[in-house]
Design an enzyme around this catalytic site. Structure first.
Site, PDB file in Angstrom:
ATOM      1  N   PRO A   1       0.637  -1.217  -0.030  1.00 41.74           N
ATOM      2  CA  PRO A   1       0.210  -0.057  -0.160  1.00 41.74           C
ATOM      3  C   PRO A   1       0.848   1.214  -0.200  1.00 41.74           C
ATOM      4  O   PRO A   1       0.322   2.393  -0.235  1.00 41.74           O
ATOM      5  CB  PRO A   1      -0.708  -0.102   1.275  1.00 41.74           C
TER       6      PRO A   1
ATOM      7  N   GLU B   1       0.528  -6.581   8.643  1.00 40.94           N
ATOM      8  CA  GLU B   1       1.171  -5.264   8.520  1.00 40.94           C
ATOM      9  C   GLU B   1       2.124  -5.121   7.432  1.00 40.94           C
ATOM     10  O   GLU B   1       2.832  -3.823   7.266  1.00 40.94           O
ATOM     11  CB  GLU B   1       1.524  -4.515   9.888  1.00 40.94           C
TER      12      GLU B   1
ATOM     13  N   ARG C   1      -0.730  -8.730 -20.682  1.00 39.18           N
ATOM     14  CA  ARG C   1      -1.379  -8.170 -22.022  1.00 39.18           C
ATOM     15  C   ARG C   1      -0.396  -7.351 -23.007  1.00 39.18           C
ATOM     16  O   ARG C   1      -0.694  -7.297 -24.119  1.00 39.18           O
ATOM     17  CB  ARG C   1      -2.414  -7.209 -21.496  1.00 39.18           C
TER      18      ARG C   1
ATOM     19  N   ASP D   1      -6.896  -0.247 -27.082  1.00 37.40           N
ATOM     20  CA  ASP D   1      -7.362  -0.151 -25.540  1.00 37.40           C
ATOM     21  C   ASP D   1      -7.218   1.303 -25.233  1.00 37.40           C
ATOM     22  O   ASP D   1      -6.706   2.038 -25.578  1.00 37.40           O
ATOM     23  CB  ASP D   1      -6.430  -0.993 -24.660  1.00 37.40           C
TER      24      ASP D   1
HETATM   25  C1  9D3 Z   1      -5.521  -1.499   7.755  1.00 35.91           C
HETATM   26  C2  9D3 Z   1      -4.049  -1.770   7.797  1.00 35.91           C
HETATM   27  N1  9D3 Z   1      -3.025  -0.658   7.500  1.00 35.91           N
HETATM   28  C3  9D3 Z   1      -2.746   0.173   8.658  1.00 35.91           C
HETATM   29  C4  9D3 Z   1      -2.675   1.694   8.413  1.00 35.91           C
HETATM   30  C5  9D3 Z   1      -1.938  -0.902   6.709  1.00 35.91           C
HETATM   31  C6  9D3 Z   1      -2.134  -1.962   5.580  1.00 35.91           C
HETATM   32  C7  9D3 Z   1      -1.482  -3.061   5.807  1.00 35.91           C
HETATM   33  C8  9D3 Z   1      -1.465  -4.073   4.879  1.00 35.91           C
HETATM   34  C9  9D3 Z   1      -3.164  -1.761   4.686  1.00 35.91           C
HETATM   35  C10 9D3 Z   1      -3.120  -2.852   3.683  1.00 35.91           C
HETATM   36  C11 9D3 Z   1      -2.206  -4.262   3.770  1.00 35.91           C
HETATM   37  C12 9D3 Z   1      -2.327  -5.037   2.973  1.00 35.91           C
HETATM   38  N2  9D3 Z   1      -2.378  -4.464   1.510  1.00 35.91           N
HETATM   39  C13 9D3 Z   1      -1.373  -4.978   0.515  1.00 35.91           C
HETATM   40  O1  9D3 Z   1      -0.656  -5.806   0.888  1.00 35.91           O
HETATM   41  C14 9D3 Z   1      -1.375  -4.333  -0.625  1.00 35.91           C
HETATM   42  C15 9D3 Z   1      -2.176  -3.481  -1.406  1.00 35.91           C
HETATM   43  C16 9D3 Z   1      -3.498  -2.736  -0.681  1.00 35.91           C
HETATM   44  O2  9D3 Z   1      -4.051  -2.775   0.477  1.00 35.91           O
HETATM   45  N3  9D3 Z   1      -3.950  -1.680  -1.392  1.00 35.91           N
HETATM   46  C17 9D3 Z   1      -3.559  -1.420  -2.694  1.00 35.91           C
HETATM   47  N4  9D3 Z   1      -2.551  -1.930  -3.475  1.00 35.91           N
HETATM   48  C18 9D3 Z   1      -1.826  -3.123  -2.642  1.00 35.91           C
HETATM   49  S1  9D3 Z   1      -0.488  -3.767  -2.906  1.00 35.91           S
HETATM   50  C19 9D3 Z   1      -0.431  -4.444  -1.489  1.00 35.91           C
END
Ligand code: 9D3
Length: 257
Positions: free
Chosen positions: A90, A117, A155, A170
């Protein structure tokens, strides 16, 4: 192209790798994929992959050694060409079509799918080249994002998408949204197919589709127009459309008489 994945849920990838576009690309040899269980790189009796965070607070952190061991070992599986190592995260750069094309130019990818996390920061320091997110929304882990990345990148491999030029056509290639599509039956609950599409006049059809693309982009994603590939007459057409629809053109497109 060769892609390997490291995850605690390898079974999530099985139907994805064996079905449709990816399945065909693998079958015809234009794509090679593998998936590996992070737990197979643990060395303790319980094969544990997570632990409590130093400093306290909620949630669990993925312990570094299995990731580092896995990354080092899997990197050997690319026949002497070290893979580009991507952590789905994220905190990563948001994926878009331009980044997909950049990734597709790499011969070898190694994708890390975190849970909880996320991994101990030292995993990033030791074995990650780039962090990638698929957008600003919360998922439970990196597996679905990795599949999204693999499908988008696949793709771009020549021959993987059935109709060769459908990649070219596309949405996002020309920076505009797609035009509306119609097929039989000709009438659906009193709704007709636009007359021009039945006319057989291909020049008129092309012009109509381009106009509809511009209109859809103006109404649904005006932000895209700032970077779209537009001719002068299209800029003028957009001004007229914006006026008629009572919407604003994004800055950068205004005052193009
Ligand atoms: C609710 C937990 N969050 C606390 C601030 C942090 C968090 C940790 C782990 C949020 C999401 C995750 C798991 N997400 C991924 O591993 C992830 C992800 C995503 O959640 N959204 C968009 N792209 C990706 S790529 C990997």
């Amino acid at each position: 192209m060769h892609i390997e994945v490291l995850t605690i849920f390898p079974e999530l990838f099985e139907p994805f790798f064996s079905t449709s576009l990816i399945g065909r690309a693998v079958a015809d040899g234009s794509l090679r994929v593998g998936v590996h269980d992070l737990r197979s790189f643990t060395e303790d009796r319980h094969r544990s992959v997570d632990d409590e965070p130093y400093g306290g607070g909620g949630g669990m952190v993925m312990t570094a050694p299995p990731w580092i061991r896995g990354a080092r070992e899997l990197a050997q599986g690319f026949e002497g060409r070290p893979p580009w190592r991507v952590l789905m995260s994220p905190q990563g750069r948001p994926l878009n079509e331009q980044r997909v094309r950049e990734l597709a130019r790499r011969e070898n990818l190694l994708l890390f799918c975190p849970r909880y996390e996320g991994p101990d920061e030292r995993v990033l320091d030791a074995v990650v080249d780039e962090e990638i997110s698929i957008g600003d929304f919360v998922l439970s882990g990196g597996e679905l994002p990795a599949m999204v990345l693999i499908e988008a990148v696949s793709r771009q491999i020549p021959g993987v998408v059935g109709l060769e030029d459908s990649v070219e056509r596309d949405s996002f290639r020309n920076g505009l949204l797609d035009f509306p599509h119609y097929t039989r039956p000709r009438v659906v609950e009193d709704m007709e197919v636009p007359e021009v599409l039945l006319s057989g006049n291909h020049a008129h059809i092309e012009a109509w589709r381009r106009k509809k693309s511009l209109e859809a982009t103006l109404l649904k994603r005006p932000d895209l127009l700032a970077d779209a590939d537009l001719a002068d007459d299209e800029r003028r057409a957009l001004s007229v459309m914006a006026e008629r629809l009572g919407v604003h053109l994004p800055t950068g497109l205004q005052h193009h008489e």
